[in-house]
Design a protein around this motif. Structure first.
Motif, PDB file in Angstrom:
ATOM      1  N   ASP A  14       0.825  -1.205   0.000  1.00 16.59           N
ATOM      2  CA  ASP A  14       0.000   0.000   0.000  1.00 16.59           C
ATOM      3  C   ASP A  14       0.863   1.260   0.000  1.00 16.59           C
ATOM      4  N   ARG A  15       2.154   1.086   0.334  1.00 16.98           N
ATOM      5  CA  ARG A  15       3.060   2.238   0.303  1.00 16.98           C
ATOM      6  C   ARG A  15       3.635   2.454  -1.087  1.00 16.98           C
ATOM      7  N   PHE A  16       3.570   1.417  -1.898  1.00 17.84           N
ATOM      8  CA  PHE A  16       4.190   1.488  -3.216  1.00 17.84           C
ATOM      9  C   PHE A  16       3.118   1.350  -4.294  1.00 17.84           C
ATOM     10  N   LYS A  17       2.474   2.427  -4.619  1.00 20.34           N
ATOM     11  CA  LYS A  17       1.482   2.381  -5.679  1.00 20.34           C
ATOM     12  C   LYS A  17       1.329   3.762  -6.292  1.00 20.34           C
ATOM     13  N   PRO A  18       0.913   3.852  -7.534  1.00 20.15           N
ATOM     14  CA  PRO A  18       0.675   2.701  -8.412  1.00 20.15           C
ATOM     15  C   PRO A  18       1.964   1.965  -8.747  1.00 20.15           C
ATOM     16  N   ARG A  19       1.812   0.701  -9.120  1.00 22.82           N
ATOM     17  CA  ARG A  19       2.969  -0.128  -9.449  1.00 22.82           C
ATOM     18  C   ARG A  19       3.006  -0.390 -10.952  1.00 22.82           C
ATOM     19  N   TYR A  20       4.167  -0.162 -11.523  1.00 25.24           N
ATOM     20  CA  TYR A  20       4.355  -0.387 -12.952  1.00 25.24           C
ATOM     21  C   TYR A  20       5.336  -1.533 -13.137  1.00 25.24           C
ATOM     22  N   TYR A  21       4.881  -2.610 -13.720  1.00 18.66           N
ATOM     23  CA  TYR A  21       5.758  -3.755 -13.970  1.00 18.66           C
ATOM     24  C   TYR A  21       6.258  -3.695 -15.405  1.00 18.66           C
ATOM     25  N   ILE A  22       7.560  -3.792 -15.574  1.00 20.01           N
ATOM     26  CA  ILE A  22       8.123  -3.819 -16.922  1.00 20.01           C
ATOM     27  C   ILE A  22       8.942  -5.096 -17.103  1.00 20.01           C
ATOM     28  N   ALA A  23       8.681  -5.784 -18.221  1.00 23.73           N
ATOM     29  CA  ALA A  23       9.480  -6.969 -18.560  1.00 23.73           C
ATOM     30  C   ALA A  23       9.874  -6.864 -20.029  1.00 23.73           C
ATOM     31  N   ALA A  24      10.879  -7.617 -20.417  1.00 29.35           N
ATOM     32  CA  ALA A  24      11.316  -7.609 -21.813  1.00 29.35           C
ATOM     33  C   ALA A  24      10.202  -8.156 -22.709  1.00 29.35           C
ATOM     34  N   ALA A  25      10.119  -7.609 -23.929  1.00 28.25           N
ATOM     35  CA  ALA A  25       9.058  -8.003 -24.848  1.00 28.25           C
ATOM     36  C   ALA A  25       9.137  -9.490 -25.195  1.00 28.25           C
ATOM     37  N   THR A  26      10.340 -10.065 -25.059  1.00 22.09           N
ATOM     38  CA  THR A  26      10.510 -11.481 -25.406  1.00 22.09           C
ATOM     39  C   THR A  26      10.199 -12.404 -24.232  1.00 22.09           C
ATOM     40  N   ASP A  27       9.903 -11.810 -23.085  1.00 23.55           N
ATOM     41  CA  ASP A  27       9.677 -12.597 -21.867  1.00 23.55           C
ATOM     42  C   ASP A  27       8.183 -12.583 -21.564  1.00 23.55           C
ATOM     43  N   ASN A  28       7.503 -13.681 -21.867  1.00 26.42           N
ATOM     44  CA  ASN A  28       6.054 -13.653 -21.675  1.00 26.42           C
ATOM     45  C   ASN A  28       5.618 -14.288 -20.352  1.00 26.42           C
ATOM     46  N   MET A  29       6.598 -14.791 -19.580  1.00 28.61           N
ATOM     47  CA  MET A  29       6.244 -15.439 -18.312  1.00 28.61           C
ATOM     48  C   MET A  29       6.165 -14.441 -17.156  1.00 28.61           C
ATOM     49  N   SER A  30       7.087 -13.467 -17.144  1.00 26.08           N
ATOM     50  CA  SER A  30       7.265 -12.616 -15.967  1.00 26.08           C
ATOM     51  C   SER A  30       6.020 -11.802 -15.630  1.00 26.08           C
ATOM     52  N   LEU A  31       5.430 -11.144 -16.660  1.00 27.93           N
ATOM     53  CA  LEU A  31       4.263 -10.308 -16.377  1.00 27.93           C
ATOM     54  C   LEU A  31       3.098 -11.162 -15.893  1.00 27.93           C
ATOM     55  N   GLN A  32       3.032 -12.382 -16.450  1.00 25.79           N
ATOM     56  CA  GLN A  32       1.977 -13.298 -16.027  1.00 25.79           C
ATOM     57  C   GLN A  32       2.122 -13.620 -14.542  1.00 25.79           C
TER      58      GLN A  32
END
Lengths: 233, 178
Positions: free
Chosen positions: A76-94
């Motif tokens: 709750d102290r860290f928001k909004p949260r922006y997650y960035i992953a490499a375009a070739t990495d489809n597992m991390s954001l999931q």
């Protein structure tokens, strides 16, 4: 001869002023860079309330370590949260989505507007030739700049590999030019026992990370400015 | 592979995983007669190989001729299930696989890929082997490691804790509540 010199100097007057201005400006920038590097440690005039946070997901083991850290943070102290992953990495954001979903269930607060998921182009894929990588690096940098202008995070959490370097460099640039002040935290991977990774080494040597964490005591003795915090995994 | 429920008790599976990498020299090492016999002698009945992007195809075996039963696949979304059902894991040196296996408290042999250019991964495997949490091998020493390993010497791995980092970050940012 002397006359000529005088004329020459007179003509150079404008140029001299320009040179003085450039020297003055670069001195100011140098002072500002020193302030950003050394002054930041004692800066605590944080505005109240949560901080917008950029979380760079590295892939595989890096992502697993980052999510382990996020699991124990007061989100709750860290928001909004922006997650960035490499375009070739489809597992991390999931995986990050799974974490955010479980958070939502726990707190009952919707994550609309709290969590954002983005992908970033990588400057160089494994095995790509160096000639074409000049072009792709430029594209990746532009893309990173565009994302950073949009996000302007106050906190950056990263743990390698290279994906985080352009983002951290842009964040440092933002700090120097007063566009946005951010605190950059880098957690070196548990896989690094004796030597920092290239990303960790760059952030350490260029003093871009406000705090750099290592998970093995051997690294602390080699890089004294790092914080030894024990194993995360 | 007839996997009847009643055979579960007697089944002892060795799971080999290379993650998303190509690690033919490991698959080839596991597929040698020496290694398979050593595993069978140690009481393992099944050998399941996740071969990733490798091109070397191991030889399947139904195990009817009194040897270890061998099966393989390239990728699976349920690696965790294979790890859970395994009695021994032979893994590449990726930290993801290593810690997932250690957390399940499964005996683990980590095989370092010497063909990788940036071979920092051996650092982690060697450090953890020194602390007796796992066995560290090279493809060419795998047979030796299997035949000489003593599973009783393994020290259980205590999971790490990320709260010191979280606390540090909180303090640095001026969040005070502790």
């Amino acid at each position: 001869m002397g006359d000529q010199d005088c004329c020459f100097l007179y003509d150079m007057g404008f140029l001299n002023v320009a040179i003085l201005l450039i020297i003055g400006a670069s001195t100011l920038i140098a002072i500002r860079i020193l302030y950003v590097i050394y002054g930041s440690k004692t800066l605590h005039n944080r505005p109240p309330g949560p901080l917008s946070t950029l979380i760079v997901l590295g892939s595989g083991g890096h992502t697993a370590e980052m999510l382990n850290l996020l699991a124990v943070m007061q989100m709750d102290r860290f928001k909004p949260r922006y997650y960035i992953a490499a375009a070739t990495d489809n597992m991390s954001l999931q995986k990050a989505r799974v974490l955010e979903d479980s958070l939502m269930e726990k707190t009952g607060v919707g994550m609309i507007g709290t969590a954002h998921f983005m992908q970033i182009y990588r400057s160089r894929e494994v095995g790509q030739s160096y000639v074409t990588s000049v072009g792709t690096t430029l594209i990746a940098l532009t893309h990173a700049l565009w994302l950073m202008i949009k996000i302007r995070p106050q906190v950056i959490l990263c743990n390698g590999p290279g994906t985080c370097i352009p983002l951290c460099a842009i964040a440092f640039f933002f700090k120097v030019f007063g566009i946005r002040w951010s605190s950059i935290f880098y957690v070196e991977s548990i896989a690094r026992v004796k030597k920092l990774s290239l990303s960790g080494w760059l952030l350490y040597k260029l003093r871009m990370a406000d705090q750099l964490f290592v998970q093995w005591s051997q690294l602390k003795s080699k890089y004294p400015r790092a914080n030894y915090v024990g194993r995360l995994m | 592979m007839g996997e009847a429920d009643d055979s579960l008790t007697s089944e002892r599976v060795v799971f080999v995983t290379v993650g998303t990498t190509c690690f033919d020299s490991l698959v080839r090492a596991v597929d040698t007669q020496d290694v398979k016999e050593a595993l069978f002698k140690k009481g393992y009945t099944h050998l399941v190989i996740q071969m990733g992007r490798g091109t070397y195809i191991p030889s399947k075996s139904s195990g009817e001729d009194g040897s270890i039963c061998v099966d393989y696949f390239t990728f699976s979304s349920s690696i965790a299930e294979f790890l859970k059902s395994a009695s021994l894991v032979i893994s590449h040196a990726g930290s993801g696989s290593i810690f997932e296996t250690l957390r399940l408290r499964k005996p683990l042999i980590v095989v370092v890929n010497e063909d990788l250019m940036d071979n920092h991964q051996s650092e982690l495997a060697e450090e953890l082997a020194e602390r007796k949490h796992l066995f560290c091998a090279r493809p060419q020493t795998l047979y030796e490691t299997i035949s000489t390993m003593d599973l009783d010497s393994v020290v259980a791995y205590e999971a790490g804790d990320a709260t010191p980092v979280a606390n540090f970050i909180n303090r640095f940012l001026g969040f005070t509540d502790e």
